[in-house]
Write a protein that holds these residues in place. Structure first.
Motif, PDB file in Angstrom:
ATOM      1  N   THR A   1      12.236 -14.204  -7.323  1.00  0.00           N
ATOM      2  CA  THR A   1      13.672 -14.067  -7.548  1.00  0.00           C
ATOM      3  C   THR A   1      14.205 -12.878  -6.759  1.00  0.00           C
ATOM      4  O   THR A   1      13.650 -11.777  -6.839  1.00  0.00           O
ATOM      5  CB  THR A   1      13.986 -13.856  -9.043  1.00  0.00           C
ATOM      6  N   ASP A   2      15.273 -13.101  -6.005  1.00  0.00           N
ATOM      7  CA  ASP A   2      15.912 -12.031  -5.230  1.00  0.00           C
ATOM      8  C   ASP A   2      17.180 -11.551  -5.930  1.00  0.00           C
ATOM      9  O   ASP A   2      17.907 -12.341  -6.535  1.00  0.00           O
ATOM     10  CB  ASP A   2      16.268 -12.520  -3.825  1.00  0.00           C
ATOM     11  N   SER A   3      17.423 -10.258  -5.822  1.00  0.00           N
ATOM     12  CA  SER A   3      18.642  -9.667  -6.365  1.00  0.00           C
ATOM     13  C   SER A   3      19.340  -8.887  -5.257  1.00  0.00           C
ATOM     14  O   SER A   3      18.696  -8.095  -4.551  1.00  0.00           O
ATOM     15  CB  SER A   3      18.310  -8.732  -7.527  1.00  0.00           C
ATOM     16  N   ALA A   4      20.645  -9.119  -5.116  1.00  0.00           N
ATOM     17  CA  ALA A   4      21.411  -8.464  -4.049  1.00  0.00           C
ATOM     18  C   ALA A   4      21.657  -6.996  -4.339  1.00  0.00           C
ATOM     19  O   ALA A   4      21.935  -6.212  -3.427  1.00  0.00           O
ATOM     20  CB  ALA A   4      22.739  -9.179  -3.850  1.00  0.00           C
ATOM     21  N   GLY A   5      21.546  -6.578  -5.612  1.00  0.00           N
ATOM     22  CA  GLY A   5      21.791  -5.193  -5.974  1.00  0.00           C
ATOM     23  C   GLY A   5      23.268  -4.869  -6.050  1.00  0.00           C
ATOM     24  O   GLY A   5      24.140  -5.724  -5.814  1.00  0.00           O
ATOM     25  N   ASN A   6      23.573  -3.624  -6.384  1.00  0.00           N
ATOM     26  CA  ASN A   6      24.966  -3.161  -6.457  1.00  0.00           C
ATOM     27  C   ASN A   6      24.967  -1.650  -6.238  1.00  0.00           C
ATOM     28  O   ASN A   6      23.997  -1.092  -5.711  1.00  0.00           O
ATOM     29  CB  ASN A   6      25.591  -3.549  -7.804  1.00  0.00           C
TER      30      ASN A   6
ATOM     31  N   TRP B   1      19.168  -1.032  -6.494  1.00  0.00           N
ATOM     32  CA  TRP B   1      18.772  -1.414  -5.148  1.00  0.00           C
ATOM     33  C   TRP B   1      18.552  -2.930  -5.046  1.00  0.00           C
ATOM     34  O   TRP B   1      18.168  -3.568  -6.022  1.00  0.00           O
ATOM     35  CB  TRP B   1      17.455  -0.716  -4.775  1.00  0.00           C
ATOM     36  N   PRO B   2      18.810  -3.514  -3.872  1.00  0.00           N
ATOM     37  CA  PRO B   2      18.403  -4.912  -3.662  1.00  0.00           C
ATOM     38  C   PRO B   2      16.906  -5.010  -3.908  1.00  0.00           C
ATOM     39  O   PRO B   2      16.144  -4.074  -3.605  1.00  0.00           O
ATOM     40  CB  PRO B   2      18.755  -5.176  -2.196  1.00  0.00           C
ATOM     41  N   SER B   3      16.472  -6.130  -4.477  1.00  0.00           N
ATOM     42  CA  SER B   3      15.059  -6.214  -4.840  1.00  0.00           C
ATOM     43  C   SER B   3      14.561  -7.647  -4.832  1.00  0.00           C
ATOM     44  O   SER B   3      15.339  -8.601  -4.740  1.00  0.00           O
ATOM     45  CB  SER B   3      14.833  -5.610  -6.231  1.00  0.00           C
TER      46      SER B   3
ATOM     47  N   MET C   1      14.208  -2.741  -2.255  1.00  0.00           N
ATOM     48  CA  MET C   1      14.526  -2.567  -0.836  1.00  0.00           C
ATOM     49  C   MET C   1      15.346  -1.279  -0.671  1.00  0.00           C
ATOM     50  O   MET C   1      16.564  -1.303  -0.530  1.00  0.00           O
ATOM     51  CB  MET C   1      15.316  -3.776  -0.315  1.00  0.00           C
ATOM     52  N   ARG C   2      14.673  -0.146  -0.729  1.00  0.00           N
ATOM     53  CA  ARG C   2      15.354   1.139  -0.662  1.00  0.00           C
ATOM     54  C   ARG C   2      15.701   1.524   0.771  1.00  0.00           C
ATOM     55  O   ARG C   2      15.041   1.092   1.718  1.00  0.00           O
ATOM     56  CB  ARG C   2      14.474   2.238  -1.276  1.00  0.00           C
ATOM     57  N   SER C   3      16.697   2.362   0.900  1.00  0.00           N
ATOM     58  CA  SER C   3      17.033   2.893   2.223  1.00  0.00           C
ATOM     59  C   SER C   3      16.023   3.960   2.596  1.00  0.00           C
ATOM     60  O   SER C   3      15.314   4.506   1.742  1.00  0.00           O
ATOM     61  CB  SER C   3      18.441   3.503   2.201  1.00  0.00           C
ATOM     62  N   ALA C   4      15.956   4.269   3.879  1.00  0.00           N
ATOM     63  CA  ALA C   4      14.985   5.260   4.356  1.00  0.00           C
ATOM     64  C   ALA C   4      15.216   6.624   3.710  1.00  0.00           C
ATOM     65  O   ALA C   4      14.274   7.366   3.425  1.00  0.00           O
ATOM     66  CB  ALA C   4      15.073   5.368   5.868  1.00  0.00           C
ATOM     67  N   ALA C   5      16.475   6.928   3.436  1.00  0.00           N
ATOM     68  CA  ALA C   5      16.796   8.231   2.853  1.00  0.00           C
ATOM     69  C   ALA C   5      16.314   8.345   1.410  1.00  0.00           C
ATOM     70  O   ALA C   5      16.105   9.447   0.903  1.00  0.00           O
ATOM     71  CB  ALA C   5      18.303   8.465   2.916  1.00  0.00           C
ATOM     72  N   LYS C   6      16.145   7.211   0.736  1.00  0.00           N
ATOM     73  CA  LYS C   6      15.724   7.198  -0.662  1.00  0.00           C
ATOM     74  C   LYS C   6      14.345   6.568  -0.828  1.00  0.00           C
ATOM     75  O   LYS C   6      13.989   6.081  -1.899  1.00  0.00           O
ATOM     76  CB  LYS C   6      16.745   6.436  -1.509  1.00  0.00           C
TER      77      LYS C   6
END
Length: 231
Positions: A109-114, A118-120, A134-139
């Protein structure tokens, strides 16, 4: 004339051999073999010696997964460690390995996040969830995934914490960390930290194994790790 006495028999014998060979070859047209096939090239025949096949590798029967602070430890019926699945391993690689261990494919199951989440992508095997953020590089964090366990076993493979706690155990079997600052109760469920881990020993940036129990039954309902409470 004595020297020519044996010439005639030798000539007759040579002529006879020539005639015999000529008669035996006239039945084959150019390009044909003796059996009438059109290919005169010799056909390779299989060797009578049997080929040696590789010995199949025995399948190790996994009986338990121990959920630790830096990864999942997979063991067999004797308690021998079969493999370690580090939290630093890409989630898709671990998901593929778990599919073989559990003998089943997960529900994905995919989640777009808000703005708060995080998107996951979740890989779920009947109550065992591998969560990939799916975290950003900064986090970015050191771990690639975390797990949430809501069952005692999946297809015969037992799942427990390093301290031996399984879903369905009495709450009295859970020993919470003395340094637990995050005990909470919400919606009839009480949760706390069984243990924690930090690469530098600082609890402020550590990750936790969180265990929850249901107030009405007094039984363990789920546990998750690594949970980062300060993001």
């Amino acid at each position: 004339m004595k020297g020519n006495r044996f010439i005639a028999p030798l000539v007759v014998t040579a002529v006879a051999l020539t005639v015999s060979l000529t008669l035996s070859l006239t039945g084959c047209a150019p390009g044909e073999t003796m059996d009438g096939s059109g290919d005169a090239t010799p056909t390779a025949t299989a060797s009578a010696t049997p080929s040696v096949s590789a010995t199949p590798t025995p399948t190790v029967a996994v009986t338990e997964i121990v959920v630790g602070m830096t990864g999942l430890t997979v063991t067999d019926s004797t308690g021998t460690v079969v493999e370690e699945l580090s939290y630093a391993t890409p989630a898709i690689d671990v998901a593929n390995r778990l599919s073989k261990i559990f003998g089943a494919d997960p529900v994905v199951t995919d989640s777009a996040g808000n703005n708060e989440v995080w998107p996951s992508r979740d890989f779920v095997w009947s109550g065992f969830t591998l969560h990939d953020e799916m975290r950003s590089a900064a986090k970015a964090v050191w771990y690639e995934y975390y797990v949430r366990v809501e069952v005692a076993s999946v297809n015969g493979v037992a799942i427990r914490t390093a301290a031996g706690v399984q879903v369905g155990d009495p709450a009295s079997s859970v020993t919470y960390s003395p340094s637990d600052l995050y005990r909470s109760s919400w919606n009839g469920e009480s949760c706390g930290v069984e243990t924690w881990f930090s690469e530098d020993g600082n609890i402020g940036n550590g990750v936790f194994l969180n265990v929850c129990t249901l107030d009405t039954t007094g039984l363990v309902t789920r546990f998750s790790v690594p949970v980062q409470l300060r993001v």
